[in-house]
Design a protein around this motif. Structure first.
Motif, mmCIF file in Angstrom:
data_model
loop_
_atom_site.group_PDB
_atom_site.id
_atom_site.type_symbol
_atom_site.label_atom_id
_atom_site.label_comp_id
_atom_site.label_asym_id
_atom_site.label_seq_id
_atom_site.Cartn_x
_atom_site.Cartn_y
_atom_site.Cartn_z
ATOM 1 N N LEU A 177 0.836 -1.199 0.000
ATOM 2 C CA LEU A 177 0.000 0.000 0.000
ATOM 3 C C LEU A 177 0.869 1.246 0.000
ATOM 4 C CD1 LEU A 177 -2.649 -0.964 2.723
ATOM 5 C CD2 LEU A 177 -2.906 -1.123 0.235
ATOM 6 N N PHE A 178 0.377 2.303 -0.678
ATOM 7 C CA PHE A 178 1.142 3.545 -0.795
ATOM 8 C C PHE A 178 0.203 4.743 -0.742
ATOM 9 C CE2 PHE A 178 3.056 0.179 -3.310
ATOM 10 C CZ PHE A 178 4.364 0.137 -2.847
ATOM 11 N N THR A 179 0.761 5.889 -0.328
ATOM 12 C CA THR A 179 0.022 7.150 -0.311
ATOM 13 C C THR A 179 0.940 8.279 -0.758
ATOM 14 O OG1 THR A 179 -1.358 6.424 1.550
ATOM 15 C CG2 THR A 179 -1.280 8.789 1.107
ATOM 16 N N ARG A 212 3.800 0.039 -11.517
ATOM 17 C CA ARG A 212 5.023 -0.053 -10.718
ATOM 18 C C ARG A 212 4.782 -0.845 -9.444
ATOM 19 N NH1 ARG A 212 6.492 5.516 -9.676
ATOM 20 N NH2 ARG A 212 6.750 5.531 -11.935
ATOM 21 N N SER A 213 3.644 -0.607 -8.789
ATOM 22 C CA SER A 213 3.359 -1.329 -7.548
ATOM 23 C C SER A 213 3.150 -2.816 -7.815
ATOM 24 C CB SER A 213 2.135 -0.735 -6.849
ATOM 25 O OG SER A 213 0.955 -0.913 -7.611
ATOM 26 N N ILE A 214 2.504 -3.145 -8.937
ATOM 27 C CA ILE A 214 2.296 -4.554 -9.290
ATOM 28 C C ILE A 214 3.619 -5.229 -9.603
ATOM 29 C CG2 ILE A 214 1.315 -6.104 -11.025
ATOM 30 C CD1 ILE A 214 -1.039 -4.152 -11.273
ATOM 31 N N ALA A 302 -1.304 -2.922 -4.401
ATOM 32 C CA ALA A 302 -1.576 -4.212 -5.030
ATOM 33 C C ALA A 302 -1.514 -5.314 -3.996
ATOM 34 C CB ALA A 302 -0.569 -4.487 -6.147
ATOM 35 N N ILE A 303 -2.211 -6.396 -4.287
ATOM 36 C CA ILE A 303 -2.218 -7.573 -3.428
ATOM 37 C C ILE A 303 -1.973 -8.792 -4.309
ATOM 38 C CG2 ILE A 303 -3.666 -9.084 -1.995
ATOM 39 C CD1 ILE A 303 -5.112 -6.591 -1.023
#
Length: 308
Positions: A177-179, A212-214, A302-303
């Motif tokens: 998770l990001f913010t 990018r997160s994936i 992403a999960i």
């Protein structure tokens, strides 16, 4: 370990087509489809609340899981369109389920809230057991026809999932998770107002941050996008989904889509998509699955879920 046990969803019966919105906003129906991939969306009845939609999705999910409300150890409820600031719909849902002591917590994050709920539930399931994650939105009451770029996108609906410490459909292998609060004003809802969205900022940042997160999550787990059987994303815009597929060099047909029928149901869309995907593919999954979302805040992530 934590597992995804079951999904459920609910859509209001009222269908609002692009032709309906053309009459209201002046935006041509063909243009709406071209820019968003949306053909129609659902609107809740005037008498319905966010908690009402959430209850219908929760009951469907509990039935699919073979559980009752008394089996729940925790409820996490995501909504960016609740009728009041507090108390939120989580406690109302608990009351509607007949619960009087089960903790019920609100996650008021539009679009990305259900992903956050799933990630939190993955960490909390070993302590609380069966966790009901619900996301419900009535975005049709949070739009203005004076802003057609936004009004054409949103619809109403609810989705739900059971996350448990008991072995189930999929094992939640990892979460991220990001913010970035620098873009907090790009997607916002002021008290008593309508959704304000800087569409270009949203699409540019989402098309960069989601892939990018994936990719980082997959690399961390020694996987590549080609190894993923299905990508279940927040249904924001068909063009965003295509951009993510291109960025990951992944086949577009591996990205489940139902935005054409429901529009953008904000935080509910991820769980509605997951529920519909599982209903169409009931056999135990044999390949990795990725959940991803991007929303207000900006919050995103992403999960990774693996066959149990």
């Amino acid at each position: 370990m934590s597992y995804l046990q079951a999904f459920g969803h609910h859509l209001p019966p009222q269908v609002v087509t692009n032709a309906d919105l053309e009459t209201r906003t002046g935006r041509p129906a063909a243009s709406i489809e071209k820019t968003s991939g949306i053909l129609e969306r659902r609107y809740a009845a005037e008498s319905e609340t966010v908690a009402d939609l959430g209850l219908a999705a929760a009951n469907a999910c509990l039935k699919n899981a073979g559980l009752t409300a008394n089996d729940l150890g925790l409820i996490l409820f995501s909504s960016g369109s609740a009728e009041r600031t507090f108390p939120g719909p989580a406690s109302v849902l608990a009351q509607k389920l007949g619960l009087t002591a089960t903790p019920a917590i609100d996650i008021p994050v539009a679009s990305a809230g259900s992903l956050i709920g799933l990630a939190f539930a993955a960490d909390l399931a070993p302590r609380y057991g069966n966790i009901l994650v619900v996301a419900a939105e009535i975005m049709s009451r949070r739009i203005s026809d004076a802003d057609p770029d936004t009004a054409i996108l949103f619809g109403d609906g609810a989705g739900a999932c059971i996350v448990s410490n008991e072995k189930g459909l999929l094992r939640i292998a990892d979460t991220a998770l990001f913010t970035d609060g620098n873009y907090a004003d790009a997607l916002q809802l002021q008290h008593g107002g309508a959704i304000q969205m800087k569409g270009l900022d949203v699409i540019v940042q989402a098309s960069r941050k989601i892939p990018r997160s994936i990719e980082d999550l997959l690399t961390k787990n020694n996987l590549k996008p080609a190894d993923v059987g299905v990508f279940l994303m927040h249904q924001a815009n068909v063009n965003l989904i295509r951009k993510v597929a291109t960025a990951l060099s992944a086949p577009e047909d591996r990205f489940f889509r139902n935005i054409d029928r429901y529009g953008n149901t904000s935080s509910a869309s991820l769980l509605i998509a997951a529920s519909e995907w599982h209903a169409a593919n009931p056999a135990p999954p044999t390949t990795p699955i990725v959940f991803a979302a991007f929303g207000a805040g900006f919050n995103w992530g992403a999960i990774l879920a693996l066959p149990a």
